[in-house]
Scaffold this active site. Sequence first.
Site, PDB file in Angstrom:
ATOM      1  N   THR A 138       0.829  -1.330  -0.020  1.00 41.01           N
ATOM      2  CA  THR A 138       0.068   0.025   0.181  1.00 41.01           C
ATOM      3  C   THR A 138       0.884   1.252  -0.087  1.00 41.01           C
ATOM      4  O   THR A 138       0.682   2.204  -0.725  1.00 41.01           O
ATOM      5  CB  THR A 138      -0.843   0.129   1.151  1.00 41.01           C
ATOM      6  OG1 THR A 138      -1.839  -1.095   0.998  1.00 41.01           O
ATOM      7  CG2 THR A 138      -1.966   1.283   1.487  1.00 41.01           C
ATOM      8  N   HIS A 167       3.985 -10.425   2.769  1.00 36.97           N
ATOM      9  CA  HIS A 167       3.119 -11.588   3.393  1.00 36.97           C
ATOM     10  C   HIS A 167       2.140 -12.193   2.283  1.00 36.97           C
ATOM     11  O   HIS A 167       1.508 -13.085   2.896  1.00 36.97           O
ATOM     12  CB  HIS A 167       2.167 -10.510   4.396  1.00 36.97           C
ATOM     13  CG  HIS A 167       1.088  -9.963   3.834  1.00 36.97           C
ATOM     14  ND1 HIS A 167      -0.211 -10.261   3.540  1.00 36.97           N
ATOM     15  CD2 HIS A 167       0.981  -8.636   3.360  1.00 36.97           C
ATOM     16  CE1 HIS A 167      -0.996  -9.060   3.073  1.00 36.97           C
ATOM     17  NE2 HIS A 167      -0.277  -8.167   2.931  1.00 36.97           N
ATOM     18  N   CYS A 175     -16.569  -5.624   1.334  1.00 33.32           N
ATOM     19  CA  CYS A 175     -17.804  -5.128   2.100  1.00 33.32           C
ATOM     20  C   CYS A 175     -17.052  -3.755   2.906  1.00 33.32           C
ATOM     21  O   CYS A 175     -16.041  -3.904   3.722  1.00 33.32           O
ATOM     22  CB  CYS A 175     -17.859  -6.263   3.214  1.00 33.32           C
ATOM     23  SG  CYS A 175     -19.340  -5.820   4.323  1.00 33.32           S
ATOM     24  N   ASN A 227      -5.509  -9.428  -8.586  1.00 30.74           N
ATOM     25  CA  ASN A 227      -5.708 -10.460  -7.191  1.00 30.74           C
ATOM     26  C   ASN A 227      -7.001 -11.184  -7.284  1.00 30.74           C
ATOM     27  O   ASN A 227      -7.024 -12.133  -6.667  1.00 30.74           O
ATOM     28  CB  ASN A 227      -5.394  -9.511  -6.192  1.00 30.74           C
ATOM     29  CG  ASN A 227      -6.317  -8.290  -6.151  1.00 30.74           C
ATOM     30  OD1 ASN A 227      -6.092  -7.582  -7.044  1.00 30.74           O
ATOM     31  ND2 ASN A 227      -6.884  -8.039  -5.095  1.00 30.74           N
ATOM     32  N   THR A 281      13.635   4.419  10.862  1.00 28.63           N
ATOM     33  CA  THR A 281      14.345   3.476  10.929  1.00 28.63           C
ATOM     34  C   THR A 281      13.852   2.168  10.436  1.00 28.63           C
ATOM     35  O   THR A 281      12.903   1.666  10.620  1.00 28.63           O
ATOM     36  CB  THR A 281      14.777   3.148  12.492  1.00 28.63           C
ATOM     37  OG1 THR A 281      15.299   4.349  12.979  1.00 28.63           O
ATOM     38  CG2 THR A 281      15.776   2.015  12.606  1.00 28.63           C
TER      39      THR A 281
END
Length: 389
Positions: free
Chosen positions: A72, A200, A325, A150, A237
Amino acid sequence: MTQRVYLDWNATTPLRPEARDAVMAALDVYGNPSSVHGEGRRARRILQDARAAIAASLGAEPETVVFTSGATEANVLALTPGLHRTGTPPVERLVVSAIEHASVLSGGRFTKACVETAPVDRSGVIDLGQLDRLLVDRPPALVSVMLANNETGVIQPIADVAELVRARNGVLHVDAVPAFGKIDIDFKGLQIDLLSISAHKIGGPKGIGALLVAEELRGLEPAVTGGGQEKNRRAGTENLPGIAGFGAAAKIAATNRERFFGHSDVLRRRLEAGLKQIVRSTIIFAEDVPRLPNTTLFTAPGLHAETAVIGFDLEGIAVSSGSACSSGKVQPSHVLEAMQVGAALARGGIRISLGWETTENDIDRALEAWRKLAGTLVRKNDETVLERF
Ligand code: PMP
């Protein structure tokens, strides 16, 4: 209790053991990668090893990788007015494909008035003619087209898009989140200017991603400002454990990519044949165009995606609806709407996405559950929807 079956790998994946080990090891490396002393250098080595592994898996140079908090943020960083390649004028406008992720559709740092949408055809493939019409004889644009979608898994003709964008003096951003780890990606070879990825989705931890920035690209303004980390492109950092886990996951994904492709291709054939056998009028979206091997988006007459997803969940199977949703209201899938499938079908898409741990038994369990659910959820003797589609 029988084991649950997870078939929502496009939403996120379990952590690979190698990524977990790398995260755990990096948690004990407390130096700041920006420090010049030994502790800092040790941390920096982890950072640079991960950078090199990620770059290598994408046919890119390590210096092109900018770590972010996820895709994102990578998308928002990429969508910057004023970008240009050496020798070309800065982009003033943004053109996004109609099937992009919300973080791209929102336009990043372009004002809404400067954003235009490029349509896809009924199979969910970008319409190159229409894209060219949005670029020709107009001020230069940043173009954002995802490598694979996706929801449908449809693989976009990125080499053709890249050629077209270059010919019109534009800059190309590619959201490669769903494609990463599943198909070969050659950042340099394809002449992509900016590319977003997320850990992820490939067995790494959540909250870490990267933007690849081509060496000749100019004008990238940081979205997060402060210290000079990541060569002044992303302050803060670095998330060292996340980055270490990302690097480990990228290495495994690169090693296993072809095996994963074959594995999921076989399982998906079994799944799609089963779905059609259970409900004759099943529609598999984008069935006839190149798709990621792990993704099936399907529907059947009368199906409400949300009800079906809950039904599957009660049977112990995790799948997702193509629709999102928001504020308690079920929205039709913007991807299916862009494919002009009609309002009813756009609300009925169920996505089943497979991963490296998916087994034949998982597919059979999902089909068994669908056989039970379809009896009540699918309208019988109704071929009209199919005909219209
Ligand atoms: N782009 C696409 C196509 C995605 O599927 C996702 C994750 N759902 C993102 C961007 C955002 O990635 P992240 O979760 O790392 O912010």
